[in-house]
Design a protein around this motif. Structure first.
Motif, PDB file in Angstrom:
ATOM      1  N   LEU A 196       0.852  -1.189   0.000  1.00 20.25           N
ATOM      2  CA  LEU A 196       0.000   0.000   0.000  1.00 20.25           C
ATOM      3  C   LEU A 196       0.887   1.238   0.000  1.00 20.25           C
ATOM      4  CD1 LEU A 196      -2.287  -1.177   2.931  1.00 20.25           C
ATOM      5  CD2 LEU A 196      -2.825  -1.358   0.498  1.00 20.25           C
ATOM      6  N   CYS A 218     -11.313   2.086   7.338  1.00 21.57           N
ATOM      7  CA  CYS A 218     -10.468   0.883   7.182  1.00 21.57           C
ATOM      8  C   CYS A 218     -10.748  -0.082   8.336  1.00 21.57           C
ATOM      9  CB  CYS A 218      -8.985   1.234   7.156  1.00 21.57           C
ATOM     10  SG  CYS A 218      -7.940  -0.242   7.335  1.00 21.57           S
ATOM     11  N   PRO A 219     -11.173  -1.297   8.035  1.00 23.75           N
ATOM     12  CA  PRO A 219     -11.580  -2.243   9.084  1.00 23.75           C
ATOM     13  C   PRO A 219     -10.409  -2.789   9.905  1.00 23.75           C
ATOM     14  CG  PRO A 219     -11.673  -3.288   6.930  1.00 23.75           C
ATOM     15  CD  PRO A 219     -11.393  -1.834   6.681  1.00 23.75           C
ATOM     16  N   ALA A 220      -9.173  -2.470   9.506  1.00 23.74           N
ATOM     17  CA  ALA A 220      -8.020  -2.956  10.261  1.00 23.74           C
ATOM     18  C   ALA A 220      -7.220  -1.799  10.845  1.00 23.74           C
ATOM     19  CB  ALA A 220      -7.124  -3.805   9.364  1.00 23.74           C
ATOM     20  N   VAL A 280      -5.431   0.408   9.431  1.00 21.24           N
ATOM     21  CA  VAL A 280      -4.094   0.427   8.832  1.00 21.24           C
ATOM     22  C   VAL A 280      -3.560   1.863   8.751  1.00 21.24           C
ATOM     23  CG1 VAL A 280      -2.894   0.113   6.621  1.00 21.24           C
ATOM     24  CG2 VAL A 280      -4.305  -1.741   7.560  1.00 21.24           C
ATOM     25  N   TYR A 281      -4.471   2.807   8.509  1.00 25.31           N
ATOM     26  CA  TYR A 281      -4.049   4.195   8.316  1.00 25.31           C
ATOM     27  C   TYR A 281      -4.244   4.999   9.593  1.00 25.31           C
ATOM     28  CZ  TYR A 281      -4.455   2.723   3.491  1.00 25.31           C
ATOM     29  OH  TYR A 281      -4.310   2.034   2.317  1.00 25.31           O
ATOM     30  N   CYS A 286      -3.133  -5.339   7.202  1.00 28.96           N
ATOM     31  CA  CYS A 286      -4.159  -5.157   6.172  1.00 28.96           C
ATOM     32  C   CYS A 286      -4.927  -6.449   5.908  1.00 28.96           C
ATOM     33  CB  CYS A 286      -3.481  -4.686   4.879  1.00 28.96           C
ATOM     34  SG  CYS A 286      -4.577  -4.644   3.454  1.00 28.96           S
ATOM     35  N   LEU A 287      -6.248  -6.351   5.858  1.00 20.61           N
ATOM     36  CA  LEU A 287      -7.089  -7.516   5.608  1.00 20.61           C
ATOM     37  C   LEU A 287      -7.374  -7.697   4.114  1.00 20.61           C
ATOM     38  CD1 LEU A 287      -9.465  -6.887   8.624  1.00 20.61           C
ATOM     39  CD2 LEU A 287      -7.960  -8.862   8.387  1.00 20.61           C
ATOM     40  N   GLU A 288      -6.791  -6.830   3.290  1.00 24.13           N
ATOM     41  CA  GLU A 288      -6.842  -6.950   1.825  1.00 24.13           C
ATOM     42  C   GLU A 288      -8.254  -6.821   1.269  1.00 24.13           C
ATOM     43  OE1 GLU A 288      -4.604 -10.548   0.872  1.00 24.13           O
ATOM     44  OE2 GLU A 288      -3.253 -10.102   2.523  1.00 24.13           O
ATOM     45  N   CYS A 289      -9.087  -5.994   1.924  1.00 25.75           N
ATOM     46  CA  CYS A 289     -10.467  -5.884   1.456  1.00 25.75           C
ATOM     47  C   CYS A 289     -10.599  -5.007   0.227  1.00 25.75           C
ATOM     48  CB  CYS A 289     -11.369  -5.375   2.584  1.00 25.75           C
ATOM     49  SG  CYS A 289     -11.091  -3.646   3.043  1.00 25.75           S
ATOM     50  N   GLY A 290      -9.743  -4.011   0.086  1.00 24.11           N
ATOM     51  CA  GLY A 290      -9.820  -3.135  -1.091  1.00 24.11           C
ATOM     52  C   GLY A 290     -10.609  -1.855  -0.865  1.00 24.11           C
ATOM     53  N   ALA A 291     -11.187  -1.689   0.322  1.00 20.83           N
ATOM     54  CA  ALA A 291     -12.064  -0.535   0.559  1.00 20.83           C
ATOM     55  C   ALA A 291     -11.324   0.800   0.412  1.00 20.83           C
ATOM     56  CB  ALA A 291     -12.690  -0.630   1.953  1.00 20.83           C
ATOM     57  N   CYS A 292     -10.067   0.851   0.848  1.00 28.96           N
ATOM     58  CA  CYS A 292      -9.364   2.143   0.815  1.00 28.96           C
ATOM     59  C   CYS A 292      -9.090   2.590  -0.620  1.00 28.96           C
ATOM     60  CB  CYS A 292      -8.067   2.068   1.614  1.00 28.96           C
ATOM     61  SG  CYS A 292      -6.980   0.739   1.112  1.00 28.96           S
ATOM     62  N   TRP A 328      -2.863   0.781  -4.658  1.00 29.63           N
ATOM     63  CA  TRP A 328      -3.258  -0.440  -3.965  1.00 29.63           C
ATOM     64  C   TRP A 328      -2.876  -1.648  -4.804  1.00 29.63           C
ATOM     65  CZ3 TRP A 328      -6.223  -4.864  -4.181  1.00 29.63           C
ATOM     66  CH2 TRP A 328      -6.703  -5.394  -2.965  1.00 29.63           C
TER      67      TRP A 328
END
Ligand SMILES: Cc1cc2nc3c(=O)[nH]c(=O)nc-3n(C[C@H](O)[C@H](O)[C@H](O)COP(=O)(O)OP(=O)(O)OC[C@H]3O[C@@H](n4cnc5c(N)ncnc54)[C@H](O)[C@@H]3O)c2cc1C
Ligand code: SF4
Ligand code: SF4
Lengths: 106, 431
Positions: free
Chosen positions: A35, A56-58, A60-61, A75-81, A92
């Motif tokens: 990222l 961000c659900p983890a 990360v930021y 990072c849970l690799e969801c792609g939301a950001c 990303w």
């Protein structure tokens, strides 16, 4: 006044430490970040909401010392950001093959 | 490993594995490339897998596949802040073969499905990321992986790489998804002894229940929450449109924790121990967001093609069906010896004639309607709670006065006409 969804949203507090959740998962951490903030100046000058630090659900930021810190290891690799940054300011990628979070159940 | 295959499948989710299995059965040489440590390592699903679409590929798979519980009851909760209106349906039919659907762990199911593929002759390569499609003369001819000398060639590439389909985007099949075209979901697996689950959910040994939660789980944001029973775990999750989460400035895990404290949820999960935490996007763009599906030497299936029916939480079945239909078109193209867009367009045709596109079309306006008009989740669901509360609380007020109060609440500042119009539009979008 009786509580409704809107007032409840306003009062919603973070009562957990997200790290406690992330510790539950199995990780194969890479040593390089997948990222990348494209232009830190955009975060500082143009982005009043700093939305990535919220949705961000983890978590990360984080906004620290005038810049966005990226804790890519969680990072849970969801792609939301990638989709949710209002300034398309996040480059990303997926972690390299075999790295990152490895779910056992779900 | 031969350098060139008949087909390359990117992604060992249910869409990719369905395509690979079907093609391999027809004698094609197939390689599946998966970035996770093992198939399923990156995949998240609330957990309901539908029997019929899986049986189209492997008859009576339930006799050997790792499943959690056959679902015998589906409950629906319309939730307010500290109350809930409940309904549901339970059927003994669903407790018998051939069953309707099952809860599963994708971490286990996908590995099993991949083993079935290997037995059928498919080569599965894990821990490998596809970085881009190789394009020559306007035709996809293979993929570049992150491995040294990692180029692989094939007549057709199947993009089954899930909701973050970077590869189809690179090919220009779609623009980046908009925040209102995806839901961000977070979920936990909570461990409990199986007898406790059966007691709390009123289940015969081994049987399962699903609960879909509208309104309060997302605090009125467009989305849903759910609780599904596994053998020794409960899946508890909540998801809302990314656009709405962002606007409301809500942390998704705060919604999850809030849901766990709801008086209707708390007793169900008492003493349950969280063992894993997930986040994943769900494609919610529906019919209008479905991208280009076919190109020269390439097809797109499953979540990568936005094939999810959010209203009915169906995704895995659409993924499997699209994978199977794509495989059938590729087998046909293989017989003809042509792999351009025209030759592969059979996939698009059969998909359009199947339940997949029919269902997406039927609900094409629904999530848009709920997003545009927040009253459905924010006013009408709480009003339904209030109505039952009034009618069922015995406090000396006459039922007539209670009805008056209910009507006032439902109407709020709205005219009877506007409420009628809202209900009509919801009926039109859902019928
Ligand atoms: C919280 C949640 C609950 C859900 N509940 C249900 C439910 O109850 N029932 C239901 O039917 N559906 C449900 N869904 C939807 C369902 O999970 C998806 O529709 C389904 O998994 C789509 O399958 P797929 O094979 O298309 O994609 P995925 O399962 O996402 O598989 C994509 C695969 O591609 C791999 N990949 C991606 N990019 C690359 C690359 N570049 N190189 C190599 N590999 C790559 C990934 O690692 C992954 O294994 C739910 C989804 C979520 C998030
Ligand atoms: S949302 Fe985008 S622009 Fe704003 S702080 Fe985060 S990365 Fe920077
Ligand atoms: S991909 Fe998801 S978990 Fe990872 S940083 Fe972005 S929002 Fe956070």
């Amino acid at each position: 006044m009786k509580e409704n969804f809107t007032t409840k949203i306003r009062e919603l507090k973070t009562e957990i430490n997200i790290d406690d959740k992330l510790y539950l998962n199995r990780w194969k951490p890479d040593h390089q970040s997948h990222l990348e903030i494209i232009d830190p100046k955009v975060c500082e000058a143009k982005c009043s909401g700093k939305d990535c630090t919220i949705f961000c659900p983890a978590r990360v930021y984080e906004w620290r010392d005038g810049r966005i810190a990226v804790g890519y290891e969680g990072c849970l690799e969801c792609g939301a950001c990638r989709i949710g940054c209002p300034h398309q300011n996040i480059r990303w990628r997926y972690p390299r093959g075999g790295y990152g979070v490895q779910f056992r159940l779900a | 490993m031969p350098e060139k295959f008949d087909a390359i499948v990117v992604g060992a989710g249910v869409a990719g594995l369905a395509a690979a299995y079907k093609m391999s059965q027809a004698g094609l040489s197939v390689v599946v490339i998966e970035r996770g440590d093992y198939p399923g390592a990156k995949n998240v699903m609330g957990g309901v897998l539908y029997r019929s679409m899986m049986e189209d590929l492997i008859p009576e798979f339930w006799k050997e596949a790792p499943l959690q519980r056959p679902v015998v009851e589906q409950r629906f909760w319309f939730m307010d802040i500290d109350s809930v209106v409940t309904t549901g349906y339970k059927s003994q039919d669903w407790a018998r073969e051939p069953y309707n659907c099952f809860t599963v762990f994708r971490g286990q199911f996908d590995q099993w499905f991949a083993r079935k593929c290997t037995e059928a002759g498919v080569v599965i390569v894990n821990e490998t990321l596809v970085e881009e499609c190789l394009v020559e003369n306007d035709k996809v001819v293979g993929v570049r992986t992150n491995r040294p000398e990692g180029d692989i060639y094939a007549n057709v590439v199947v993009l089954a790489d899930g909701v973050n389909s970077l590869l189809a985007k690179q090919l220009g099949f779609h623009q980046e998804w908009q925040p209102q075209q995806v839901a961000l979901a977070v979920m936990e697996e909570l461990k409990l002894p199986s007898e406790v689950i059966e007691e709390r959910f009123n289940l015969e040994p081994g049987m399962g229940t699903t609960i879909e939660i509208f309104g309060g789980g997302t605090l009125g944001l467009v989305g849903t929450a759910f609780i599904y029973t596994n053998k020794e775990h409960l899946s508890l999750g909540v998801g809302a449109l990314l656009s709405q989460l962002r606007q409301a400035k809500i942390k998704p895990y705060d919604l999850l924790e809030n849901l766990k404290k709801h008086p209707a949820v708390r007793p169900l999960i008492r003493n349950a121990e969280p063992v894993e935490y997930y986040a994943h996007l769900i494609p919610e763009g529906g019919y209008k967001a479905v991208p280009q599906l076919v190109g020269n030497g390439v097809v797109v299936v499953g979540d990568a093609a936005q094939l999810v029916n959010g209203i009915h939480r169906e995704g895995s079945n659409l993924a499997m069906t699209s994978g199977r239909l794509a495989a059938e078109a590729i087998i046909r193209a293989h017989q003809m010896g042509e792999f351009d867009r025209r030759a592969l367009s059979h996939y698009e045709e059969t998909l359009r004639n199947s339940y997949v596109m029919a269902d997406l079309k039927k609900y094409k306006d629904s999530s848009h309607l709920f997003e545009k008009n927040p009253k459905y989740f924010n006013e009408y669901l709480p009003a339904a709670n209030m109505a039952l509360h009034e009618m069922l609380t015995v406090d000396g007020t006459s039922k007539k006065d209670k009805q008056k109060r209910i009507m006032q609440r439902i109407l709020g500042g709205n005219s009877l006409y506007s409420v009628g119009k809202d209900l009509y539009q919801a009926w039109k979008a859902m019928r």
